[in-house]
Design an enzyme around this catalytic site. Sequence first.
Site, short mmCIF file in Angstrom:
data_model
loop_
_atom_site.label_atom_id
_atom_site.label_comp_id
_atom_site.label_asym_id
_atom_site.label_seq_id
_atom_site.Cartn_x
_atom_site.Cartn_y
_atom_site.Cartn_z
N ARG A 80 0.85 -1.20 0.00
CA ARG A 80 0.00 0.00 0.00
C ARG A 80 0.88 1.25 0.00
O ARG A 80 1.99 1.24 0.50
CB ARG A 80 -0.91 0.01 1.23
CG ARG A 80 -2.08 -0.99 1.11
CD ARG A 80 -3.03 -0.90 2.29
NE ARG A 80 -2.43 -1.41 3.51
CZ ARG A 80 -1.86 -0.67 4.45
NH1 ARG A 80 -1.83 0.65 4.34
NH2 ARG A 80 -1.33 -1.22 5.51
N TYR A 208 -1.37 -3.45 -6.84
CA TYR A 208 -1.24 -4.12 -5.55
C TYR A 208 -2.58 -4.16 -4.80
O TYR A 208 -3.33 -3.17 -4.78
CB TYR A 208 -0.18 -3.43 -4.67
CG TYR A 208 -0.21 -3.99 -3.27
CD1 TYR A 208 0.33 -5.26 -3.01
CD2 TYR A 208 -0.85 -3.33 -2.24
CE1 TYR A 208 0.24 -5.82 -1.75
CE2 TYR A 208 -0.94 -3.88 -0.96
CZ TYR A 208 -0.39 -5.13 -0.73
OH TYR A 208 -0.49 -5.69 0.51
N GLY A 209 -2.84 -5.27 -4.13
CA GLY A 209 -4.09 -5.54 -3.43
C GLY A 209 -4.77 -4.34 -2.80
O GLY A 209 -5.83 -3.90 -3.24
N LYS A 217 -9.72 -2.37 1.17
CA LYS A 217 -9.44 -1.22 2.05
C LYS A 217 -10.22 0.03 1.64
O LYS A 217 -10.70 0.77 2.48
CB LYS A 217 -7.94 -0.92 2.03
CG LYS A 217 -7.06 -2.09 2.40
CD LYS A 217 -7.37 -2.60 3.78
CE LYS A 217 -6.39 -3.69 4.19
NZ LYS A 217 -6.69 -4.21 5.52
N HIS A 237 -10.97 -2.47 11.10
CA HIS A 237 -9.89 -3.32 10.62
C HIS A 237 -9.69 -4.45 11.62
O HIS A 237 -8.72 -4.48 12.39
CB HIS A 237 -8.62 -2.45 10.52
CG HIS A 237 -7.48 -3.08 9.79
ND1 HIS A 237 -6.17 -2.72 10.00
CD2 HIS A 237 -7.44 -4.04 8.83
CE1 HIS A 237 -5.38 -3.42 9.20
NE2 HIS A 237 -6.13 -4.23 8.49
N SER A 259 -1.74 -3.94 10.07
CA SER A 259 -1.41 -4.85 8.97
C SER A 259 -0.18 -5.69 9.30
O SER A 259 0.78 -5.19 9.88
CB SER A 259 -1.11 -4.04 7.72
OG SER A 259 -2.14 -3.13 7.48
N CYS A 261 0.30 -8.02 11.46
CA CYS A 261 0.56 -8.28 12.89
C CYS A 261 -0.18 -9.53 13.36
O CYS A 261 -0.45 -9.68 14.55
CB CYS A 261 0.15 -7.08 13.74
SG CYS A 261 1.26 -5.68 13.57
N ASN A 265 -3.48 -15.19 11.34
CA ASN A 265 -3.09 -16.32 12.20
C ASN A 265 -4.04 -16.48 13.39
O ASN A 265 -4.45 -17.58 13.73
CB ASN A 265 -1.66 -16.12 12.73
CG ASN A 265 -0.63 -16.30 11.63
OD1 ASN A 265 -0.88 -16.96 10.63
ND2 ASN A 265 0.53 -15.68 11.80
N ASP A 286 -9.80 -9.85 8.44
CA ASP A 286 -9.23 -8.51 8.21
C ASP A 286 -10.20 -7.36 8.49
O ASP A 286 -9.78 -6.31 8.93
CB ASP A 286 -8.73 -8.42 6.76
CG ASP A 286 -7.83 -7.22 6.52
OD1 ASP A 286 -6.98 -6.93 7.37
OD2 ASP A 286 -7.98 -6.57 5.47
N SER A 374 4.75 -10.62 0.33
CA SER A 374 4.13 -11.51 -0.66
C SER A 374 2.81 -12.04 -0.08
O SER A 374 2.66 -12.16 1.14
CB SER A 374 5.07 -12.65 -1.04
OG SER A 374 5.57 -13.29 0.11
N ARG A 375 1.88 -12.36 -0.95
CA ARG A 375 0.51 -12.63 -0.49
C ARG A 375 -0.08 -13.88 -1.10
O ARG A 375 0.31 -14.29 -2.19
CB ARG A 375 -0.38 -11.45 -0.89
CG ARG A 375 -0.01 -10.11 -0.24
CD ARG A 375 -0.49 -10.05 1.18
NE ARG A 375 -0.10 -8.84 1.86
CZ ARG A 375 -0.85 -8.24 2.79
NH1 ARG A 375 -2.03 -8.73 3.13
NH2 ARG A 375 -0.42 -7.16 3.40
N TYR A 499 0.99 -17.41 18.54
CA TYR A 499 0.24 -18.39 17.74
C TYR A 499 -0.82 -19.10 18.60
O TYR A 499 -1.59 -18.45 19.28
CB TYR A 499 1.21 -19.35 17.04
CG TYR A 499 2.16 -18.58 16.14
CD1 TYR A 499 1.70 -17.98 14.98
CD2 TYR A 499 3.51 -18.41 16.49
CE1 TYR A 499 2.55 -17.23 14.17
CE2 TYR A 499 4.36 -17.67 15.68
CZ TYR A 499 3.87 -17.08 14.52
OH TYR A 499 4.70 -16.34 13.74
N ASN A 502 -1.81 -18.10 22.14
CA ASN A 502 -2.60 -16.88 22.39
C ASN A 502 -4.00 -17.21 22.92
O ASN A 502 -4.65 -16.37 23.55
CB ASN A 502 -2.71 -16.04 21.12
CG ASN A 502 -1.37 -15.48 20.69
OD1 ASN A 502 -0.45 -15.39 21.52
ND2 ASN A 502 -1.23 -15.12 19.43
C1 OXD Z 1 -3.36 -4.72 5.00
C2 OXD Z 1 -3.98 -5.89 4.35
O1 OXD Z 1 -2.44 -4.12 4.44
O2 OXD Z 1 -4.89 -6.47 4.97
O3 OXD Z 1 -3.81 -4.37 6.10
O4 OXD Z 1 -3.60 -6.24 3.23
MN MN Z 2 -5.49 -5.45 6.77
#
Ligand code: OXD
Ligand code: MN
Length: 590
Positions: A80, A208-209, A217, A237, A259, A261, A265, A286, A374-375, A499, A502
């Site tokens: 982003r 990009y996404g 977003k 978010h 993002s 973090c 997971n 997300d 990478s996604r 992981y 938590n």
């Molecule tokens: C971000 C995403 O950047 O979810 O927060 O891709």
């Molecule tokens: Mn996000």
Amino acid sequence: MATAAHMLTPLAQLSPAVADWVASVRELTQARAIHWCDGSDAETRELTTKLLREGELKPLNPEFFPGCNLARSAASDVARVEHLTYICTRSQEDAGPNNHWMAPDQAHAKMRDLFRGCMRERTLYVIPYCMGPIDSPLSRFGVEITDSPYVVLNMIIMTRVGRAALERIATDGNFVRGLHSIGELDPERRFIMHFPEELSIESFGSGYGGNALLGKKCHALRIASYQARTEGWLAEHMLIVGLQNPKGETHYIACAFPSACGKTNLAMLIPPDSLPGWKVFTVGDDIAWLHPGADGRLWAINPEAGYFGVVPGTNPETNRNAYDMIRRDTLFTNVALTADNQPWWEGLSTGKPVIDWQGRPYDPTRGPAAHPNSRFTVSAKRNPSYSPRAEDPRGVPISAIVFGGRRREVAPLVYEARDWKHGVLVGASVASETTAAAVGQVGVVRRDPMAMQPFCGYNFADYWQHWFNVGAKLARPPRIYHVNWFRRDAQNKFLWPGYGENLRVLAWMLDRCAGNAGATDSAIGRLPRPEDLNTTGLDVSADALRALLTVDPASWRKEVAEMRTYLEQYGSRLPAELVEELKITEGRLA
Ligand code: OXD
Ligand code: MN
């Protein structure tokens, strides 16, 4: 004999409002052809075949990764771009110090110049989409126009694309207009503009996404947050996850972390063997749209239908569900390749990279093999822990809201806000180390209130006031928490294993909600004592646990002073209730 399908109104004729807009965009962009997307599997197959033929996608090893392909982006288009992202409200004050602002007329003129003639050699794709379960009154609709078939493939996975969405648009008359072109992928000619007062988005120069999949977003957070304020709900978010305890009771929590973090997971967490009887169900990873319900509780839907997740670090130990999920029908972007054409990324304990994310022979002196951002793009239905309630048009009731950041120091493992109002301050106080999800330096602590710094479509001061207003409507508000899975010791080692472990912290929260768990009060909120957490089978020393659950008054006085300086930039627009909460915390720390 004509089949029912032959009798259907062509997509292009379903909504005159959409058709008129498409015609005007075609005139501006001079697109060579128009393709109305129906979101079908056949359409995905056709577009995939086209991109494979053109070399824009690479097939991955079909034996180990059936149905999976790799896309490589331009090397300068991997994240982003917050410095090129604008909120274009009539008044600059409405965008607030938290956003870059441009006057709507100026932004439209600038974007018109960029879009003029930009699709001359290209097909214009019309993507009608629904954010949220298709039959939910909480869902919202949009149409993205793009010249990128890669964006189409992603949008089909990430949203509900096709006829049903367009039919709802035709009857409701309301939709978000998103115009996107990859342009020349030139970082100097790249802008992501939002016009919340017009419910529209214009994005140019990036594939990009977060910059290009406009449902995510741009719509579901920036435009939706603005719309939510006028309609009395919240667009956040946040992941949404259901936790079933050994008694068989399921409670849902919504967690806002910046993002990269660990939202994906946590949303797909696998309980450790030492916590038998727990089950975890993913509703979203997300974004959460939260609505006050008639019962006084807060109800959440996930507007998305897929995951656009960070790949590096995914392995059977960190996230078995994700690791299994992305082994078929997944679109990878910017990962590395092994000699036998399997995707590879840092954090994978097997295989080794021979080709890096840019398609060059792998050379460790040039940095990581896979891009750190990478996604994977994959349908939520492929998730082994996909919640049976994920498609529920009513959403799920939220028992707890959890804020968190990535902090080496200061923030303890977990603390509980005294009430909703204090919780708004806790959310507004989130700070976190920056990650590779956005262009810029990584690892610098910045303020990221409610993990919404890059995504709130209006002035944060008004947004916090809106949080207070929503809270006032809730007879049974969720409890609010703050977590930090990323505390380190003097040797820079993580103090908490994270992981699956938590879940111990989440279980304490749910026990608190049920009135069954102890806590000790501190200046910043309530913390579990070590004995309040279930530590059976946990490999953390008593000293580490004590450090994780300690509030150091000196560092917190500094933290709160920084918080005050940060908040003061919002001036007289700052809600009095927030100032009041800040004073209470300052008083408790004094
Ligand atoms: C971000 C995403 O950047 O979810 O927060 O891709
Ligand atoms: Mn996000």
